[in-house]
Design a protein around this motif. Structure first.
Motif, PDB file in Angstrom:
ATOM      1  N   LYS A 395       0.853  -1.196   0.000  1.00  0.00           N
ATOM      2  CA  LYS A 395       0.000   0.000   0.000  1.00  0.00           C
ATOM      3  C   LYS A 395       0.883   1.238   0.000  1.00  0.00           C
ATOM      4  O   LYS A 395       1.798   1.365   0.813  1.00  0.00           O
ATOM      5  CB  LYS A 395      -0.931  -0.007   1.213  1.00  0.00           C
ATOM      6  CG  LYS A 395      -1.912  -1.167   1.230  1.00  0.00           C
ATOM      7  CD  LYS A 395      -2.808  -1.093   2.456  1.00  0.00           C
ATOM      8  CE  LYS A 395      -3.830  -2.229   2.455  1.00  0.00           C
ATOM      9  NZ  LYS A 395      -3.198  -3.560   2.627  1.00  0.00           N
ATOM     10  N   LYS A 408      -3.213   3.355  -1.295  1.00  0.00           N
ATOM     11  CA  LYS A 408      -3.693   2.595  -2.445  1.00  0.00           C
ATOM     12  C   LYS A 408      -2.784   1.393  -2.668  1.00  0.00           C
ATOM     13  O   LYS A 408      -1.558   1.522  -2.626  1.00  0.00           O
ATOM     14  CB  LYS A 408      -3.695   3.473  -3.706  1.00  0.00           C
ATOM     15  CG  LYS A 408      -4.706   4.605  -3.663  1.00  0.00           C
ATOM     16  CD  LYS A 408      -4.685   5.379  -4.975  1.00  0.00           C
ATOM     17  CE  LYS A 408      -5.706   6.517  -4.961  1.00  0.00           C
ATOM     18  NZ  LYS A 408      -5.681   7.272  -6.242  1.00  0.00           N
ATOM     19  N   LYS A 423      -0.319  -0.773 -11.148  1.00  0.00           N
ATOM     20  CA  LYS A 423      -1.689  -0.879 -10.649  1.00  0.00           C
ATOM     21  C   LYS A 423      -2.086  -2.321 -10.374  1.00  0.00           C
ATOM     22  O   LYS A 423      -2.949  -2.591  -9.535  1.00  0.00           O
ATOM     23  CB  LYS A 423      -2.658  -0.237 -11.640  1.00  0.00           C
ATOM     24  CG  LYS A 423      -2.493   1.280 -11.728  1.00  0.00           C
ATOM     25  CD  LYS A 423      -3.520   1.899 -12.656  1.00  0.00           C
ATOM     26  CE  LYS A 423      -3.371   3.417 -12.695  1.00  0.00           C
ATOM     27  NZ  LYS A 423      -4.371   4.050 -13.609  1.00  0.00           N
TER      28      LYS A 423
END
Length: 695
Positions: A395, A408, A423
């Motif tokens: 993260k 994220k 991603k």
């Protein structure tokens, strides 16, 4: 008070020096050293012949000639020398003439001993009286002191003036004296160089038990002919627990970063003598580890060095000179409690076995056998032709103004010194969403074991300052691997470096020591009177919790360290101290060129850090590995450091002489040149070239 008139010495250009000095000595009054009022002193108003040499003056008094007064006593004056108070300089070059020194008719010279008493506070807060050469440079004086104390690598230590507590400005001198005397050691006067320092040698024969740090031979052999063998040498190698909460409360505790920076004003100049820096006889100075680069710590040879290093780290934590989390504080307290218990047992065992002799040949053969067999090395060797990589879901958070922390998940790969963020795992062969090179970055842990928080804060240098990036790991194993890789990358090293595996293990063991005991029933029912939490944790946590609560948590944390030996516990304490984010940073108040306010300059063993004075946050970091040169403008007291890519940093120190900062930078550069295959003798001239400068 007994006084003496000044002596006028007249010599014509043709008279020989010996005759002139004999005439001078015949009229000079020199007090014997046992005089109750004054030390031996000779004050002369001299009209001198330019050809007179100091050597003849010194030889005259060494022979005990020309003494007159109330007592005519022959004495060895070889330790005496001339001190020129006005110029703050020793006249030690005996082949020089007085004229070459610039001495005029009105010069007042003091004929005084070079070795004088000093009250030295060791890192364990204990005082010892030492006779130190006040004419030697501080670097040499510290080397002699460490040699007497059997402390290897004296280049890591120096002398510091005692900081004054600003809240106690009106405190009476008598109170200060009483406070000092509370820690006074009972023992003999120690004179560096007076006799063989014993075990301080270049031989690799083990001199201490690697299990508990006790000497492998009786006390008389431990320090050889040193004065320490007549006293209590255990005061140096055995940990001294905090005796009472009152003693801890009396000590000065810096309240803010600026207070910590002001402490560093007191470091003495290593290239000048004690007298040149106005240190008085019987003055109290602190002996401390100045440079946080500890070379070749080995329990077999460094029991005293390790113990004093442990003591300095212990007091730094108790006096809140360095920040640590609540879990870390309880771990440090548990280690202290464990060390205190084992130290008492070790002292008793040493007394019972003091007559036990150890065959040095057997000890050497045993050590050689261990060396040939090798230490604990990994049995699994990776492919040395390829550089290891890390790849996992991590993260990532990049803070911006007016935004909350929103992590994220990214598929992150760690190659060489760079992290690439994708991603998803499937996109790993494409262009990364984010990419960052960690070379020269600041790496800070943000961990809470009970809360299962394993964060890594990265401050990555860019042209306009520092980019802040946060990484959040899922568990301890992942955190240890990525944290170790980040630390190496910040130094320009990859995971192929041999230290990577050890770094991972150190991080895991550091986390393990902070674990809470899963089964409270395993904690033995123990009378809590032998645990005094007020002497084991800093005042901040004493205000937050009751003593019973702290005691319970210390006993709980103790279960993780209860099986450690004495030396292992001290080494773990030192390693845990080294793992703290603020470790090894020496702060100074500075004003940067172009800046309008006071900031902090932090100096560590491998970098310079520009810091916010109020928060302590790093604004910019520069690595010594990228440094091309540094200079000092002694007129305006400005330090200028030049790095690669035409980066230039200039600042003025506002609260301390820039010579102190210059010496820290040069000192760390000097320490970085050490290697295990080198001879143990110090290259003093190289140290002076890097640190003394030209004033």
């Amino acid at each position: 008070m007994l006084t003496h008139p000044p002596v006028s010495v007249f010599g014509d250009g043709g008279s020989r020096l010996s005759r002139a000095l004999q005439n001078a000595a015949a009229s000079a009054w020199i007090l014997p050293s046992h005089s109750p009022s004054l030390s031996p002193v000779l004050v002369g108003l001299c009209t001198v012949n330019a050809g007179w040499r100091l050597l003849d003056w010194k030889m005259l008094h060494r022979n005990g000639r020309g003494m007159q007064g109330e007592q005519d006593v022959k004495k060895d004056w070889s330790d005496h020398a001339l001190w020129w108070e006005k110029k703050k300089t020793w006249l030690l070059k005996t082949h020089w003439t007085l004229d070459k020194y610039g001495i005029q008719a009105d010069a007042k010279l003091q004929f005084t001993p070079q070795h004088k008493l000093l009250r030295l506070q060791l890192p364990n807060m204990k005082y010892v009286k030492v006779k130190v050469n006040f004419s030697d440079r501080v670097f040499k004086a510290v080397s002699d002191i460490c040699k007497t104390f059997n402390i290897r690598h004296p280049e890591e230590l120096s002398l510091l003036r005692k900081p004054r507590d600003p809240s106690k400005k009106k405190k009476k001198k008598l109170d200060d004296q009483c406070e000092d005397d509370a820690f006074e050691l009972e023992g003999p006067l120690i004179t560096p160089g007076s006799g063989d320092p014993g075990l301080y040698s270049k031989t690799m024969t083990p001199t201490y038990d690697a299990h508990d740090g006790s000497p492998l031979s009786p006390t008389s052999a431990w320090f050889g002919d040193s004065a320490l063998s007549e006293g209590n040498p255990g005061i140096l190698a055995v940990s001294q627990p905090v005796t009472s909460p009152e003693s801890l409360a009396k000590m000065y505790k810096p309240q803010a970063l600026l207070d910590k920076a002001k402490i560093n004003q007191g470091w003495l100049d290593s290239s000048r003598s004690l007298m040149e820096q106005e240190v008085k006889e019987n003055e109290a100075l602190l002996l401390r580890f100045k440079y946080y680069s500890f070379f070749d710590l080995n329990p077999k040879y460094d029991a005293i060095r390790i113990n004093q290093l442990y003591e300095q780290s212990k007091w730094a934590i108790l006096l809140e000179e360095i920040e640590c989390t609540e879990e870390e504080m309880m771990m440090f307290a548990a280690l202290q409690y464990h060390i205190n218990k084992l130290s008492i047992m070790s002292s008793e065992n040493h007394l019972n076995n003091s007559d036990k002799e150890v065959d040095e040949v057997d000890a050497a053969l045993s050590d050689l056998e261990i060396t040939l067999e090798g230490g604990k090395t990994s049995t699994i060797l990776g492919d040395i032709t390829s550089i290891p990589e890390l790849a996992d879901y991590i993260k990532v958070f990049k803070p911006k103004k007016l935004t909350l922390k929103g992590y994220k998940p990214y598929w992150c790969t760690f190659k060489d010194t760079s992290i690439s963020c994708y991603k998803s795992k499937e996109e790993a062969n494409g262009t990364p969403a984010h990419q960052m090179n960690l070379r020269g970055c600041e790496v800070t842990p943000d961990v809470n074991i009970s809360g299962q928080k394993f964060n890594i804060k990265l401050l990555i240098p860019v042209a306009e300052g520092m980019n802040e990036i946060w990484l959040r790991c899922d568990n301890e194993t992942q955190y240890a691997s990525w944290m170790a890789a980040c630390r190496l990358a910040s130094k320009g090293k990859t995971m192929a470096d041999s230290s990577y595996g050890m770094e991972v293990q150190n991080i895991l063991s550091f986390l393990k020591m902070q674990h809470l005991n899963p089964d409270p029933q395993l904690i033995p029912e123990q009378i809590t009177t032998d645990i005094n939490p007020e002497c084991l944790v800093s005042p901040r946590y004493l205000k937050k919790y009751k003593n019973k609560q702290i005691t319970a948590r210390i006993l709980e944390a103790h279960q993780n360290v209860a099986q450690m030996s004495l030396i292992e516990a001290k080494m773990r304490f030192i390693q845990a101290w080294q793992s703290l984010p603020e470790f090894g940073i020496t702060h100074f108040i500075a004003r940067f060129q172009g800046g309008k306010k006071e900031e902090l300059i932090g100096i560590a063993y491998n970098r310079l850090i520009r810091m916010d004075a109020s928060t302590g946050d790093a604004v910019k970091t520069w690595r010594f590995s990228n440094m091309k040169q540094w200079n000092v403008n002694w007129e305006i007291k400005m330090v200028t450091v030049e790095f690669a890519d035409d980066v230039r940093v200039s600042f003025i120190c506002t609260e301390v002489d820039c010579k102190v900062v210059h010496e820290f930078i040069g000192g760390y550069i000097f320490l970085s040149t050490r290697a295990k295959d080198q001879n143990e003798s110090l290259d003093e001239e190289m140290f002076y070239k890097l640190t003394s400068g030209w004033v």
